[in-house]
Design a protein around this motif. Structure first.
Motif, PDB file in Angstrom:
ATOM      1  N   ILE A 175       0.951  -4.403  -2.077  1.00 52.03           N
ATOM      2  CA  ILE A 175       2.097  -3.968  -2.881  1.00 52.03           C
ATOM      3  C   ILE A 175       1.762  -4.031  -4.361  1.00 52.03           C
ATOM      4  CG2 ILE A 175       4.461  -4.589  -3.565  1.00 52.03           C
ATOM      5  CD1 ILE A 175       4.889  -5.374  -0.580  1.00 52.03           C
ATOM      6  N   GLU A 176       1.138  -5.107  -4.791  1.00 50.45           N
ATOM      7  CA  GLU A 176       0.760  -5.243  -6.203  1.00 50.45           C
ATOM      8  C   GLU A 176      -0.236  -4.164  -6.618  1.00 50.45           C
ATOM      9  OE1 GLU A 176       2.085  -7.098  -8.637  1.00 50.45           O
ATOM     10  OE2 GLU A 176       3.542  -7.606  -7.082  1.00 50.45           O
ATOM     11  N   GLU A 177      -1.215  -3.913  -5.780  1.00 49.65           N
ATOM     12  CA  GLU A 177      -2.206  -2.888  -6.101  1.00 49.65           C
ATOM     13  C   GLU A 177      -1.570  -1.509  -6.144  1.00 49.65           C
ATOM     14  OE1 GLU A 177      -5.593  -1.296  -7.394  1.00 49.65           O
ATOM     15  OE2 GLU A 177      -5.266  -3.445  -7.114  1.00 49.65           O
ATOM     16  N   ILE A 178      -0.689  -1.224  -5.227  1.00 46.85           N
ATOM     17  CA  ILE A 178      -0.010   0.071  -5.188  1.00 46.85           C
ATOM     18  C   ILE A 178       0.841   0.261  -6.437  1.00 46.85           C
ATOM     19  CG2 ILE A 178       1.809   1.362  -3.981  1.00 46.85           C
ATOM     20  CD1 ILE A 178       0.553   0.298  -1.358  1.00 46.85           C
ATOM     21  N   ARG A 179       1.497  -0.784  -6.874  1.00 41.98           N
ATOM     22  CA  ARG A 179       2.342  -0.688  -8.082  1.00 41.98           C
ATOM     23  C   ARG A 179       1.542  -0.290  -9.321  1.00 41.98           C
ATOM     24  NH1 ARG A 179       6.024  -5.963  -6.964  1.00 41.98           N
ATOM     25  NH2 ARG A 179       7.565  -4.889  -5.699  1.00 41.98           N
ATOM     26  N   ARG A 180       0.273  -0.612  -9.346  1.00 40.07           N
ATOM     27  CA  ARG A 180      -0.557  -0.309 -10.520  1.00 40.07           C
ATOM     28  C   ARG A 180      -1.104   1.120 -10.505  1.00 40.07           C
ATOM     29  NH1 ARG A 180      -2.415  -6.109 -10.166  1.00 40.07           N
ATOM     30  NH2 ARG A 180      -3.724  -5.502  -8.417  1.00 40.07           N
ATOM     31  N   GLN A 181      -0.892   1.852  -9.442  1.00 42.58           N
ATOM     32  CA  GLN A 181      -1.495   3.182  -9.298  1.00 42.58           C
ATOM     33  C   GLN A 181      -0.636   4.259  -9.948  1.00 42.58           C
ATOM     34  OE1 GLN A 181      -4.578   3.387  -8.063  1.00 42.58           O
ATOM     35  NE2 GLN A 181      -4.388   1.160  -7.906  1.00 42.58           N
ATOM     36  N   PRO A 182      -1.297   5.321 -10.415  1.00 47.80           N
ATOM     37  CA  PRO A 182      -0.537   6.458 -10.968  1.00 47.80           C
ATOM     38  C   PRO A 182       0.190   7.217  -9.850  1.00 47.80           C
ATOM     39  CG  PRO A 182      -2.898   6.907 -11.004  1.00 47.80           C
ATOM     40  CD  PRO A 182      -2.738   5.506 -10.523  1.00 47.80           C
ATOM     41  N   GLU A 183       1.129   8.033 -10.254  1.00 45.88           N
ATOM     42  CA  GLU A 183       1.990   8.754  -9.308  1.00 45.88           C
ATOM     43  C   GLU A 183       1.209   9.598  -8.307  1.00 45.88           C
ATOM     44  OE1 GLU A 183       5.445   9.869  -7.430  1.00 45.88           O
ATOM     45  OE2 GLU A 183       5.240   8.388  -9.018  1.00 45.88           O
ATOM     46  N   ASP A 184       0.172  10.297  -8.753  1.00 43.12           N
ATOM     47  CA  ASP A 184      -0.567  11.154  -7.819  1.00 43.12           C
ATOM     48  C   ASP A 184      -1.267  10.325  -6.735  1.00 43.12           C
ATOM     49  OD1 ASP A 184      -2.267  10.194  -9.827  1.00 43.12           O
ATOM     50  OD2 ASP A 184      -3.629  11.901  -9.655  1.00 43.12           O
ATOM     51  N   VAL A 185      -1.733   9.140  -7.070  1.00 42.38           N
ATOM     52  CA  VAL A 185      -2.349   8.269  -6.071  1.00 42.38           C
ATOM     53  C   VAL A 185      -1.279   7.759  -5.109  1.00 42.38           C
ATOM     54  CG1 VAL A 185      -3.580   6.094  -5.704  1.00 42.38           C
ATOM     55  CG2 VAL A 185      -4.245   7.604  -7.580  1.00 42.38           C
ATOM     56  N   LEU A 186      -0.121   7.418  -5.637  1.00 37.92           N
ATOM     57  CA  LEU A 186       0.978   6.964  -4.778  1.00 37.92           C
ATOM     58  C   LEU A 186       1.363   8.031  -3.765  1.00 37.92           C
ATOM     59  CD1 LEU A 186       3.277   5.209  -7.404  1.00 37.92           C
ATOM     60  CD2 LEU A 186       1.729   4.143  -5.745  1.00 37.92           C
ATOM     61  N   ARG A 187       1.391   9.289  -4.220  1.00 39.39           N
ATOM     62  CA  ARG A 187       1.712  10.389  -3.318  1.00 39.39           C
ATOM     63  C   ARG A 187       0.682  10.496  -2.196  1.00 39.39           C
ATOM     64  NH1 ARG A 187       1.685  14.277  -7.032  1.00 39.39           N
ATOM     65  NH2 ARG A 187       3.215  13.369  -8.379  1.00 39.39           N
ATOM     66  N   GLU A 188      -0.587  10.364  -2.553  1.00 41.59           N
ATOM     67  CA  GLU A 188      -1.655  10.436  -1.547  1.00 41.59           C
ATOM     68  C   GLU A 188      -1.548   9.287  -0.547  1.00 41.59           C
ATOM     69  OE1 GLU A 188      -4.039  12.704  -0.858  1.00 41.59           O
ATOM     70  OE2 GLU A 188      -3.019  13.958  -2.314  1.00 41.59           O
ATOM     71  N   VAL A 189      -1.256   8.093  -1.036  1.00 38.06           N
ATOM     72  CA  VAL A 189      -1.093   6.934  -0.150  1.00 38.06           C
ATOM     73  C   VAL A 189       0.077   7.181   0.800  1.00 38.06           C
ATOM     74  CG1 VAL A 189      -0.455   4.479  -0.071  1.00 38.06           C
ATOM     75  CG2 VAL A 189      -2.154   5.289  -1.723  1.00 38.06           C
ATOM     76  N   TRP A 190       1.176   7.702   0.258  1.00 38.02           N
ATOM     77  CA  TRP A 190       2.352   7.992   1.075  1.00 38.02           C
ATOM     78  C   TRP A 190       2.022   9.006   2.174  1.00 38.02           C
ATOM     79  CZ3 TRP A 190       6.677   6.298   2.755  1.00 38.02           C
ATOM     80  CH2 TRP A 190       7.619   7.153   3.302  1.00 38.02           C
ATOM     81  N   HIS A 191       1.310  10.075   1.823  1.00 30.97           N
ATOM     82  CA  HIS A 191       0.932  11.096   2.810  1.00 30.97           C
ATOM     83  C   HIS A 191       0.009  10.498   3.875  1.00 30.97           C
ATOM     84  CE1 HIS A 191       2.815  14.586   1.015  1.00 30.97           C
ATOM     85  NE2 HIS A 191       2.369  14.200  -0.156  1.00 30.97           N
ATOM     86  N   TYR A 192      -0.903   9.662   3.442  1.00 30.50           N
ATOM     87  CA  TYR A 192      -1.834   9.052   4.394  1.00 30.50           C
ATOM     88  C   TYR A 192      -1.095   8.117   5.351  1.00 30.50           C
ATOM     89  CZ  TYR A 192      -5.848   6.676   6.352  1.00 30.50           C
ATOM     90  OH  TYR A 192      -6.763   6.149   7.221  1.00 30.50           O
ATOM     91  N   LEU A 193      -0.151   7.341   4.852  1.00 28.75           N
ATOM     92  CA  LEU A 193       0.623   6.456   5.722  1.00 28.75           C
ATOM     93  C   LEU A 193       1.451   7.262   6.725  1.00 28.75           C
ATOM     94  CD1 LEU A 193       1.769   3.751   3.152  1.00 28.75           C
ATOM     95  CD2 LEU A 193       0.077   3.498   4.992  1.00 28.75           C
ATOM     96  N   ARG A 194       2.013   8.362   6.288  1.00 28.73           N
ATOM     97  CA  ARG A 194       2.760   9.234   7.207  1.00 28.73           C
ATOM     98  C   ARG A 194       1.834   9.815   8.263  1.00 28.73           C
ATOM     99  NH1 ARG A 194       5.851  13.375   3.759  1.00 28.73           N
ATOM    100  NH2 ARG A 194       6.276  14.206   5.814  1.00 28.73           N
ATOM    101  N   PHE A 195       0.614  10.216   7.850  1.00 34.67           N
ATOM    102  CA  PHE A 195      -0.383  10.731   8.778  1.00 34.67           C
ATOM    103  C   PHE A 195      -0.722   9.678   9.834  1.00 34.67           C
ATOM    104  CE2 PHE A 195      -4.938  10.669   9.775  1.00 34.67           C
ATOM    105  CZ  PHE A 195      -5.040  11.846  10.511  1.00 34.67           C
ATOM    106  N   LEU A 196      -0.956   8.442   9.402  1.00 36.82           N
ATOM    107  CA  LEU A 196      -1.279   7.362  10.342  1.00 36.82           C
ATOM    108  C   LEU A 196      -0.138   7.134  11.331  1.00 36.82           C
ATOM    109  CD1 LEU A 196      -2.977   4.727   8.021  1.00 36.82           C
ATOM    110  CD2 LEU A 196      -4.082   6.255   9.678  1.00 36.82           C
ATOM    111  N   ASP A 197       1.085   7.172  10.833  1.00 40.35           N
ATOM    112  CA  ASP A 197       2.243   6.993  11.708  1.00 40.35           C
ATOM    113  C   ASP A 197       2.327   8.116  12.731  1.00 40.35           C
ATOM    114  OD1 ASP A 197       4.654   5.632  12.508  1.00 40.35           O
ATOM    115  OD2 ASP A 197       5.742   7.320  11.602  1.00 40.35           O
ATOM    116  N   HIS A 198       2.085   9.346  12.284  1.00 43.74           N
ATOM    117  CA  HIS A 198       2.103  10.507  13.182  1.00 43.74           C
ATOM    118  C   HIS A 198       1.015  10.376  14.256  1.00 43.74           C
ATOM    119  CE1 HIS A 198       2.804  14.614  14.424  1.00 43.74           C
ATOM    120  NE2 HIS A 198       1.511  14.842  14.334  1.00 43.74           N
TER     121      HIS A 198
END
Length: 63
Positions: A8-31
């Motif tokens: 969570i701490e590491e994610i908070r330090r990331q820029p918006e475009d990285v956050l979007r990529e992380v979000w897409h990847y987590l959705r992919f893993l869930d799928h």
């Protein structure tokens, strides 16, 4: 500090475009996980549909 807190701490330090990529990847893993849960059931459904198609007199369509 737990692994979850560190992430969570590491994610908070990331820029918006990285956050979007992380979000897409987590959705992919869930799928992927959801598809794996159904993997053993889906071939049976295809066979069942082929039986229903043949009972209805319809030619089996490739899936």
């Amino acid at each position: 500090m737990t692994t979850e807190q560190q992430l969570i701490e590491e994610i908070r330090r990331q820029p918006e475009d990285v956050l979007r990529e992380v979000w897409h990847y987590l959705r992919f893993l869930d799928h992927q996980r959801q598809e794996e849960q159904w993997a053993d059931v889906l071939p049976g459904r295809e066979v069942e549909q082929e039986v229903l198609d043949s009972l209805d007199g319809n030619a089996s369509s490739p899936r």
